[in-house]
Design a protein around this motif. Structure first.
Motif, PDB file in Angstrom:
ATOM      1  N   ASP A   1       0.843  -1.203   0.000  1.00 17.47           N
ATOM      2  CA  ASP A   1       0.000   0.000   0.000  1.00 17.47           C
ATOM      3  C   ASP A   1       0.877   1.252   0.000  1.00 17.47           C
ATOM      4  O   ASP A   1       0.507   2.274   0.599  1.00 17.47           O
ATOM      5  CB  ASP A   1      -0.962  -0.001   1.189  1.00 17.47           C
ATOM      6  CG  ASP A   1      -0.231   0.062   2.525  1.00 17.47           C
ATOM      7  OD1 ASP A   1       1.012  -0.034   2.521  1.00 17.47           O
ATOM      8  OD2 ASP A   1      -0.897   0.205   3.565  1.00 17.47           O
TER       9      ASP A   1
ATOM     10  N   GLU B   1      -4.600  -7.194  -2.275  1.00 24.22           N
ATOM     11  CA  GLU B   1      -5.684  -6.237  -2.007  1.00 24.22           C
ATOM     12  C   GLU B   1      -5.860  -5.230  -3.139  1.00 24.22           C
ATOM     13  O   GLU B   1      -6.989  -4.913  -3.528  1.00 24.22           O
ATOM     14  CB  GLU B   1      -5.404  -5.523  -0.681  1.00 24.22           C
ATOM     15  CG  GLU B   1      -6.637  -4.921  -0.038  1.00 24.22           C
ATOM     16  CD  GLU B   1      -6.957  -3.515  -0.520  1.00 24.22           C
ATOM     17  OE1 GLU B   1      -8.078  -3.052  -0.315  1.00 24.22           O
ATOM     18  OE2 GLU B   1      -6.072  -2.867  -1.150  1.00 24.22           O
ATOM     19  N   ASN B   2      -4.740  -4.738  -3.663  1.00 27.39           N
ATOM     20  CA  ASN B   2      -4.831  -3.778  -4.770  1.00 27.39           C
ATOM     21  C   ASN B   2      -5.550  -4.406  -5.964  1.00 27.39           C
ATOM     22  O   ASN B   2      -6.365  -3.755  -6.624  1.00 27.39           O
ATOM     23  CB  ASN B   2      -3.438  -3.338  -5.205  1.00 27.39           C
ATOM     24  CG  ASN B   2      -2.842  -2.300  -4.273  1.00 27.39           C
ATOM     25  OD1 ASN B   2      -3.561  -1.454  -3.764  1.00 27.39           O
ATOM     26  ND2 ASN B   2      -1.542  -2.382  -4.039  1.00 27.39           N
TER      27      ASN B   2
ATOM     28  N   TRP C   1      -9.274  -4.772  -5.310  1.00 32.04           N
ATOM     29  CA  TRP C   1      -9.951  -3.484  -5.479  1.00 32.04           C
ATOM     30  C   TRP C   1     -10.129  -3.175  -6.963  1.00 32.04           C
ATOM     31  O   TRP C   1     -11.203  -2.772  -7.412  1.00 32.04           O
ATOM     32  CB  TRP C   1      -9.153  -2.390  -4.774  1.00 32.04           C
ATOM     33  CG  TRP C   1      -9.327  -1.030  -5.372  1.00 32.04           C
ATOM     34  CD1 TRP C   1      -8.445  -0.386  -6.177  1.00 32.04           C
ATOM     35  CD2 TRP C   1     -10.447  -0.150  -5.245  1.00 32.04           C
ATOM     36  NE1 TRP C   1      -8.941   0.832  -6.565  1.00 32.04           N
ATOM     37  CE2 TRP C   1     -10.176   1.015  -5.999  1.00 32.04           C
ATOM     38  CE3 TRP C   1     -11.666  -0.223  -4.570  1.00 32.04           C
ATOM     39  CZ2 TRP C   1     -11.052   2.083  -6.093  1.00 32.04           C
ATOM     40  CZ3 TRP C   1     -12.548   0.849  -4.672  1.00 32.04           C
ATOM     41  CH2 TRP C   1     -12.238   1.981  -5.417  1.00 32.04           C
TER      42      TRP C   1
END
Lengths: 313, 441
Positions: A57, A70-71, A74
């Protein structure tokens, strides 16, 4: 009686450098090292860093932590990201096909014995020589919603009543940026294919003509198969350049209207640098890799099949 | 040459005297300086030199005055200051990279909440800014917000760039309005009348960093909407936002075609070409017309006014703001502070503000007395920018989230999606909400 031969003097022990100098393998490795170091430093390291950043992040000015996929999760749910994937593919496919068709046509024309052939070849190169930003600025004016020369001419001719909204309407904007990319990319394709055409022996065409082959048959059965290797290389590069285009879009539309011309490269920049989300921007850039690999693999396993190259397929 | 405190003070005194001789503010500036409490004085490090990255000037006089003040600083202190210019949209990426890699310019003149993207990479300037505030009448709250994080000054506010409606007086009168409407309802009626007369208005719905964001934020805020609340919780999904979108749709229907593609330069070009009668811009638009003899008629016809007041009941606008930050990788932080202190001295700052011809609006209240604000009625709306501006990301805190949301054109896209019919108002709000939640998580 001749004296007995003196015992052979023991050869002096060779140093490490001398032994390396005599070893083909060691020398090869040694000569390869600078290039390998160059590749690792300038290509592998940035690529690796980009991949790593995509799993973090990281923000501008602050080191991030590992957040796994996670990126990507998303982005998978982000309609703007998927719109840019669509835009990028649409842009690449149509621009590449058009550049190939027009570039091949120009190459065939320039391969003939034309008067002022060299002048024409130099002119053809102009769009490629002009810096991208300058040509983008020119197209910016050409496509301007109020001052477009195209709209002006068409209005003067009575074809249209109001200026065409080139960059304001999503589909108009997509086709407009594709047109600009085609204009800019044609010289690369045309000149490269012209070089390929000139390596084809004229005697083959003449023999085919004597056998009664029509011009179309000569092109399809003689020229095209012999040109396939260069087509494979040129189109691979053309697709890669188009897929990763940035400057043209950034100057012309900055991804607008309403993200209709945002490409993955421009979205990656926007999120990473102005937006400060380096991790997310890197993830978008990494998401381009599978598409680029697919283009390269298509070139290797599709266009470069030896049988096809030899005209036996 | 070793520059010590005495040398700097002597140099500064010499500059004040020189200013009294040459500048229009000389006598007043010197007097003000004598009357005001002395600003913090910093002793540049021995052998110091500085490199400033700034945005390309929009007004020639502004650059000349800034450079003249810089030369005076060098003459007084021996500190060489190199000024690099970058297209104003490219300052942000370049500064961000400098902050990230710890190398590059020592100072950056950047936009909006850029310093909040990398506060840990900046030299704390609380001592400098508190002294400047005390010496020059205090900071405007909006500008101060762009310099302070958690009670600590991380950047020195430089100016606000005022944004005002620029309109053609004759066109507005021809549309039946003797007075420019002060509220949003009247403004819509004016735009409708202008369209009916064939002299429409135009505001950018494209990815225009300055003008697009200013317009979108005004639309939202004037109707009482806000992206986030004080705690940074996303509150975009509200009836006020829906009302703002409905209003934007009606307004958009009166615009000249093509505003969806407009970048920052398009509204200027369309206005100066006589294609639109009304847009919002910095005062540079007026001066662009003024300096071209062929546009004298347009220049004479231009009037300026603040954007109308919406249902929220008070003027609310996002003005562009610029700050100067000192990077921690700067080897001469004291020299950098001394430079900034010098540039904010009354005579120097007044000279710079006047030369900027109302483009750069003061960050410190003392400079509201600069005659530039009253020398031309065109300047008047811009004079209020520092006082009335609302900070980006209202009502939440400034930070990477507010900076990122603006850079990603969240509000600009929301309005553009809705007014062009790409999405319904509800869908556009939901999309904006989702994107904001990403930044404010």
């Amino acid at each position: 009686m001749p004296p007995p031969p003196a015992p052979a003097a023991q050869a002096p022990r060779k140093g490490v450098l001398a032994r390396i100098a005599e070893s083909r393998n060691a020398l090869g490795l040694l000569f390869m090292l600078p290039a390998a170091a160059f590749l690792i430093f300038f290509l592998t390291y940035p690529l690796g860093l980009g991949v790593w950043l995509g799993f973090t992040d990281t923000k501008i000015g602050r080191t991030g932590v590992f957040i796994g996929i996670e990126n990507y999760r998303w982005l998978f749910d982000d309609p703007v990201f998927w719109l840019t994937v669509f835009n990028t593919l649409f842009y690449t496919v149509f621009a590449s096909i058009a550049k190939f068709a027009l570039g091949l046509w120009l190459a065939l024309l320039l391969n003939r014995h034309l008067p002022f052939k060299n002048v024409f070849r130099a002119i053809i190169l102009l769009p490629w020589v002009v810096p991208t930003v300058l040509s983008a600025m020119a197209f910016w004016w050409i496509f301007d919603s109020q001052f477009s020369i195209i709209s002006w001419v068409l209005m003067k001719l009575g074809v249209i009543a109001a200026p065409i909204n080139f960059l304001g309407d999503p589909w108009n904007a997509r086709w407009s940026v594709i047109a600009a990319n085609i204009w800019r990319g044609i010289p690369f394709v045309a000149i490269s294919l012209l070089a390929g055409l000139q390596t084809i022996p004229q005697s083959l065409n003449e023999a085919a003509a004597i056998d009664g082959a029509t011009p179309w048959q000569r092109f399809r059965l003689v020229t095209l198969p012999l040109l396939t290797p260069i087509i494979a290389v040129v189109m691979t590069f053309s697709v890669l350049f188009t897929f990763t285009d940035f400057q043209l879009i950034y100057v012309l539309t900055r991804g607008g209207p309403v993200n209709a011309t945002h490409l993955m490269a421009t979205l990656s920049f926007q999120r990473a640098i102005p937006g400060g989300q380096l991790g997310e921007g890197a993830a978008i850039a990494v998401a381009m890799i599978p598409f680029l690999l697919a283009a390269i693999l298509f070139s290797f396993f599709g266009l470069q099949r030896r049988k096809w190259q030899q005209g036996n397929d | 040459m070793t520059i010590d405190r005495r040398t700097l003070l002597k140099g500064s005194a010499a500059m004040a005297a020189a200013g009294a001789l040459i500048g229009p503010f000389g006598a007043r500036g010197a007097a003000a300086q004598a009357a005001a409490p002395a600003a913090a004085t910093f002793t540049p490090e021995a052998g110091a030199s500085l490199r400033l990255l700034r945005w390309v000037p929009f007004v020639k006089g502004e650059e000349e005055a800034w450079n003249a003040n810089t030369r005076a600083f060098t003459d007084a202190t021996g500190v060489q200051v190199t000024i690099d210019q970058e297209s104003w949209e490219d300052v942000r990426p370049k500064a961000a990279v400098a902050a990230n890699v710890g190398s590059g310019p020592d100072m950056v003149m950047s936009w909006f909440d850029d310093p909040f993207q990398y506060p840990d990479k900046l030299v704390e300037v609380t001592d400098l800014c508190e002294a400047l505030g005390a010496a020059h009448g205090g900071w405007y709250d909006g500008l101060k917000a762009y310099g302070v994080q958690d009670g600590k000054w991380i950047s020195t506010p430089l100016c606000a760039i005022g944004n005002a409606v620029c309109y053609r007086d004759s066109h507005v009168k021809a549309a039946g309005f003797t007075e420019f409407p002060k509220d949003t309802d009247g403004f819509l009626k004016l735009c409708e009348a202008l369209k009916a007369k064939g002299t429409p208005a135009g505001f950018p719905h494209g990815k225009a960093v300055g003008d697009g964001n200013n317009y979108a934020h005004w639309l939202l805020w004037s109707h009482g909407g806000q992206a986030v609340d004080e705690a940074g919780k996303v509150t975009i999904n509200s009836p006020e936002t829906a009302a703002a979108i409905e209003y934007a749709k009606k307004l958009y229907a009166t615009f000249i075609p093509g505003t969806e593609s407009w970048l920052d330069i398009n509204n200027n070009r369309a206005f100066l070409a006589g294609e639109v009668s009304l847009t919002a811009n910095g005062v540079s638009l007026y001066y662009a017309a003024l300096k071209d003899p062929a546009m004298k008629a347009i220049a004479d016809d231009i009037r300026t006014v603040n954007l109308p007041i919406g249902p929220v009941g008070k003027p609310v606008e996002l003005a562009q703001t610029s700050t100067i930050s000192i990077f921690k990788h700067c080897k001469f932080p004291n020299a950098a502070k001394a430079y900034l202190e010098f540039m904010y001295r009354s005579d120097n700052m007044n000279r710079w503000i006047e030369a900027a011809s109302a483009y750069c609006c003061q960050a410190l209240k003392e400079f509201a007395a600069n005659p530039v604000w009253t020398s031309n009625p065109i300047h008047a709306p811009y004079a209020k920018a520092s006082e009335s501006l609302r900070v980006n990301g209202y009502a939440g805190p400034l930070g990477p989230a507010s900076a990122g949301a603006m850079a990603d054109y969240v509000l600009v896209d929301m309005f553009a999606e809705a007014v062009t019919g790409q999405r319904t108002a509800e869908q556009a709000i939901a999309n904006a909400e989702r994107r904001l939640q990403r930044y404010y998580r």
